[in-house]
Every structure is written in structure tokens, then in C-alpha cells.
Design a protein around this motif. Structure first.
Motif, PDB file in Angstrom:
ATOM      1  N   MET A   1       0.823  -1.209   0.000  1.00 51.17           N
ATOM      2  CA  MET A   1       0.000   0.000   0.000  1.00 51.17           C
ATOM      3  C   MET A   1       0.858   1.261   0.000  1.00 51.17           C
ATOM      4  N   ASP A  12     -12.736   5.658  -6.462  1.00 52.83           N
ATOM      5  CA  ASP A  12     -13.483   4.626  -5.743  1.00 52.83           C
ATOM      6  C   ASP A  12     -14.106   5.148  -4.453  1.00 52.83           C
ATOM      7  N   TYR A  40     -20.431  -1.175   0.080  1.00 51.52           N
ATOM      8  CA  TYR A  40     -18.970  -1.209   0.190  1.00 51.52           C
ATOM      9  C   TYR A  40     -18.341  -2.281  -0.701  1.00 51.52           C
ATOM     10  N   ALA A  43     -15.973  -1.597  -4.112  1.00 52.64           N
ATOM     11  CA  ALA A  43     -14.604  -1.071  -3.928  1.00 52.64           C
ATOM     12  C   ALA A  43     -14.224  -1.232  -2.452  1.00 52.64           C
ATOM     13  N   ARG A  44     -14.193  -2.459  -2.010  1.00 52.20           N
ATOM     14  CA  ARG A  44     -13.978  -2.726  -0.589  1.00 52.20           C
ATOM     15  C   ARG A  44     -12.665  -2.143  -0.074  1.00 52.20           C
ATOM     16  N   TRP A  45     -11.658  -2.024  -0.920  1.00 54.30           N
ATOM     17  CA  TRP A  45     -10.333  -1.612  -0.479  1.00 54.30           C
ATOM     18  C   TRP A  45     -10.293  -0.208   0.106  1.00 54.30           C
ATOM     19  N   THR A  48     -10.825  -0.109   4.404  1.00 53.03           N
ATOM     20  CA  THR A  48     -10.040  -1.100   5.127  1.00 53.03           C
ATOM     21  C   THR A  48      -9.022  -0.427   6.033  1.00 53.03           C
ATOM     22  N   THR A  51      -5.820   0.742   4.054  1.00 49.55           N
ATOM     23  CA  THR A  51      -5.915   2.030   3.356  1.00 49.55           C
ATOM     24  C   THR A  51      -5.893   3.190   4.348  1.00 49.55           C
ATOM     25  N   THR A  75     -14.809   2.566   6.813  1.00 47.77           N
ATOM     26  CA  THR A  75     -14.457   1.307   7.475  1.00 47.77           C
ATOM     27  C   THR A  75     -15.413   1.019   8.625  1.00 47.77           C
TER      28      THR A  75
END
Length: 448
Positions: A1, A12, A40, A43-45, A48, A51, A75
Motif C-alpha cells: 500500500m 473509488d 462497500y 470497492a472494498r479496499w 479497510t 488504506t 471502514t
């Protein structure tokens, strides 16, 4: 990341924010149907821990704090989606006993609406007590579980203060809330001196003055009220959206607040991508909403834009000023209950609720109502500070453009330009404290 793709993140994040907005609208309308929606997932990322941490650690990027705030908020929304749904379903389940026309059960939401429109003191008291009895079971437990999970999720993200990334100010919220109650205690005590109990004190905030000839609230009427040379309706992509149900005079405050918030959304999104035009605390949108709602407390608006006579304008102004004061005090009380709710402490949450809302209403309040009536919301800090920001903006606009600023094109351009800038991540502590004083002064000017 480490090699975070900021362009992809902005894209996103914006997409997820729009999906989440639609999801929450569905959740309010029909929670059972909303259970099948997951905003969510596409584009779940962006929602998190990875992120969020990458953005917190990103140095030299002025946009990173705002993006981290959104990653944090999303989140919390994603990991607590089922708990939030359970809390909504508990409010929608039939649980409040009604005696007429025959014994039956209604939901807490329906019972609360009936409480607002009830005019007979004895029936209002009975409805209030029935709500208090029903609230102490599943609705309280589900609400407490939701807030406890929010607090626990923040800890797992490594935060000492549960809401630090999305806090709307540098000043301690509890300190500001306590000061707001202190500054308006004397005024409120005088206004509620004849109220026999908490139900009657609460009813003063409904704006139920039947001597006022309230207009017929509709989208067409709202647009006509703001149509004209000032340019309120000339903001691209502005949609006032659905109106709240008309239950009492305070419904007009809610309609204007919603109009102002959506107007701020459109004005702020002209040049900046959605995640940078807005922040999770929503102070800019809530502050604009409160400013527009405050037009009901402004005699020149009532006489010049609505065409009312002075006597009728004075009655409406006082009745809705009282409703605004009640809303301000209840908003402060919500912040005082929040720490116990986030800690998930059942007894402490009920104790904090009874103390804070008892202080706000000036009457002893059943602890069984904790977290249910009034409910707590994620947006409460921004909504509370909005009263002060609106009072400060009102004074600035009157000083700069005279008391009919709402009809002045230059004033509306001024508001649009301010909203078009990237919002402050946090309101400075001195400004937040000044807002508390400004809100108290304005309400006192209307009601004293």
C-alpha cells in the motif's frame, strides 16, 4: 500500500460515498429491503484498515488527512453494517402498546410521530410512557451494541480517541456541549416553567402553535420561496430532494435545513472531487442547513419572502425559536451521552442519558429511553457545531449585505464561493467556542 494510487482512491471513494448515500436512504425507508444492499462491496479496499493506515502515514500530501477521514468513516460503516441494520430493525418492529381504537402494537418510529402530532396533554403523557416502556428492551440493546462496536472498531484501528479522524473541531466536544447548556439554562427554565413533565417539555420543541397559518409544505412551494434574483436555484445539479413529513411547525425547520444542506452539497461539488469537497463530519453542509433553517427566526424573511403580517410572523418566529432552542439543547445532550455509548457500558449509558437529557429538558427523564428517544447519530458533532457556525454566518451576512441578505445575489455568491473551497478538516477551538456563544445570543434575542 506504500504506492497508493490516489487517482484510483478518489474515484473509488467517490463511488462508494454515492452508493452509501443511497443505501442509507433505503435503510431509513425500508430497513428489511436494505439488508440485501452492500454499498462497500464494489470497492472494498477504500474501507479497510490498510488504506486508512497508508493515508495516515502519507507525508507531504495535503489531501491525505481528508482521505484518511473518509477511509476511517467508511471502514466503521462497513464493519458495523449488520449492527446498524439490527438497530434500525429494532426501531421498526411493533413494540409500543396502543390502546385505541383497539389494543395493538406499533413501531417506535410510528409511536414517535404520533407523539409529535398529539395535542392532548394526557394522551401525550401516555404515549411518552408507552415509548419509554418499549425502548428499554431490544431497541436499547441493539443501539448499545452498535455504538460499542463502533468504539471497539476505532480501538482496533489504533486510535486512543475513538472519533479523532472525523472530529469536527480541536475543542473537546463535551466541554462545548456543557457550555451550550449552561448558556441557555436560564432561558429554557423560564420557557418550560409550566410544563408538568418531560413529555410536555419535549413537546415545546415541536413548534405546534395552531394559531399560525402554516403554508402547505411542498416541493413547489419551497422552490417558489427561493426563486428569484438572488440565485438560490441557479446552482448546477441542485436537487432539494424529498421533504420531511409535516408533523408540526418544526417540520418547516427540518425542510429548510434539508434544503440548505443539499444546496451546500451541490455548491461544494462544482470544482472538487466528492471526497475533497466534503468531510465526514459534514460541518459545512449542516452549517448551511442551519443557516437556511434560521430564516424562520428572521422577521424580515417572514414578512418579505413569505408575505406574513407582523403579528403572525412574530408568533411563528417565537414558536420556531423555541423549537430551535430545544433542538440545540438536545443536540448538546447527545454529545454528553456519546462517550458512554462508545464504551458500551450499559449502566453508564443509561446514567449519562438520564443526566444529560434531564438537564436539557429541565425535567427528570426515564433512563429507559436511553439511546432510543432521542437517538444518537454519527452526524451529531457536526450538527451541534452547525448551530454556532450558522449564527456566526448569519451575523456576517447581515453586517455585509443588510437584513435582507437572503435576497441579495452577492450574498449567495459569497456563500457559494466559500463552499467551493476545500473545507477545513477541523474547526479551530476558538471558533467552536465562539460559535457556542453566538448560538446562545441569537436564540436569546429571539426568545427573551
Amino acid at each position: 500500500m506504500a504506492l497508493l494510487d490516489v487517482d484510483a482512491l478518489l474515484r473509488d471513494l467517490g463511488r462508494t460515498l454515492r452508493l452509501e448515500r443511497d443505501y442509507r436512504a433505503a435503510l431509513r425507508r425500508e430497513p428489511e429491503a436494505a439488508a440485501e444492499i452492500d454499498p462497500y462491496a464494489p470497492a472494498r479496499w477504500v474501507s479497510t484498515q490498510a488504506t486508512f493506515r497508508a493515508l495516515v502515514e502519507r507525508e507531504g500530501d495535503p489531501a491525505a488527512p481528508a482521505l484518511a477521514a473518509w477511509a476511517f468513516a467508511l471502514t466503521l460503516g462497513r464493519v458495523n453494517r449488520r449492527a446498524e441494520l439490527a438497530a434500525r430493525l429494532a426501531l421498526a418492529a411493533p413494540s409500543v402498546r396502543e390502546a385505541e381504537p383497539r389494543p395493538h402494537l406499533v413501531s417506535l418510529r410510528e409511536a414517535t410521530q404520533k407523539l409529535v402530532v398529539e395535542r392532548a396533554p394526557a394522551r401525550r403523557k401516555a404515549r411518552f410512557e408507552a415509548i419509554a416502556e418499549a425502548a428499554q428492551g431490544d431497541p436499547f440493546s441493539a443501539a448499545l451494541e452498535l455504538w460499542a462496536r463502533r468504539g471497539e472498531a476505532a480501538k482496533r484501528l489504533g486510535l486512543e480517541a475513538p472519533e479523532a479522524p472525523v472530529s469536527p473541531t480541536d475543542a473537546p466536544l463535551g466541554e462545548l456541549a456543557a457550555r451550550a447548556l449552561e448558556r441557555t439554562d436560564e432561558l429554557w427554565r423560564e420557557l418550560v416553567r409550566d410544563a408538568e413533565g418531560p413529555a410536555e417539555a419535549l413537546a415545546l420543541g415541536f413548534g405546534a402553535d395552531e394559531s399560525v397559518a402554516w403554508p402547505r409544505l411542498s416541493g413547489a412551494w419551497l422552490r417558489e420561496t427561493f426563486r428569484g434574483e438572488a440565485g438560490w436555484l441557479e446552482v448546477p445539479d441542485f436537487d432539494p430532494g424529498p421533504l420531511p413529513p409535516v408533523l408540526a411547525g418544526a417540520s418547516f425547520l427540518r425542510a429548510f435545513a434539508r434544503f440548505g444542506a443539499r444546496w451546500a452539497d451541490a455548491a461544494a461539488s462544482r470544482e472538487l472531487p466528492l471526497p475533497l469537497a466534503h468531510l465526514p463530519h459534514g460541518l459545512a453542509r449542516w452549517g448551511t442547513g442551519a443557516l437556511v433553517a434560521g430564516l424562520w427566526l428572521h422577521a424580515p424573511f417572514l414578512t418579505r419572502s413569505l408575505g406574513w403580517g407582523r403579528a403572525e410572523a412574530a408568533r411563528a418566529r417565537r414558536g420556531l425559536g423555541l423549537a430551535s432552542l430545544a433542538a440545540y439543547r438536545l443536540s448538546a445532550a447527545r454529545l454528553l451521552v456519546r462517550p458512554a455509548a462508545l464504551a458500551g457500558a450499559r449502566g453508564a449509558a443509561r446514567e449519562a442519558f438520564g443526566e444529560a437529557f434531564g438537564r436539557a429538558l429541565g425535567r427528570e427523564v426515564p433512563a429507559s429511553l436511553a439511546l432510543v428517544l432521542p437517538r444518537l447519530h454519527l452526524s451529531d458533532p457536526g450538527r451541534f457545531l452547525a448551530f454556532g457556525e450558522a449564527a456566526r454566518s448569519f451575523t456576517r451576512l447581515v453586517d455585509a449585505y443588510d437584513d435582507d441578505w437572503f435576497r441579495n445575489p452577492r450574498a449567495i455568491v459569497d456563500l457559494r464561493d466559500r463552499l467551493g473551497r476545500m473545507p477545513e478538516r477541523r474547526l479551530p477551538a476558538d471558533d467552536a467556542r465562539a460559535g457556542v456563544e453566538a448560538a446562545a445570543r441569537r436564540l436569546t434575542d429571539v426568545l427573551a
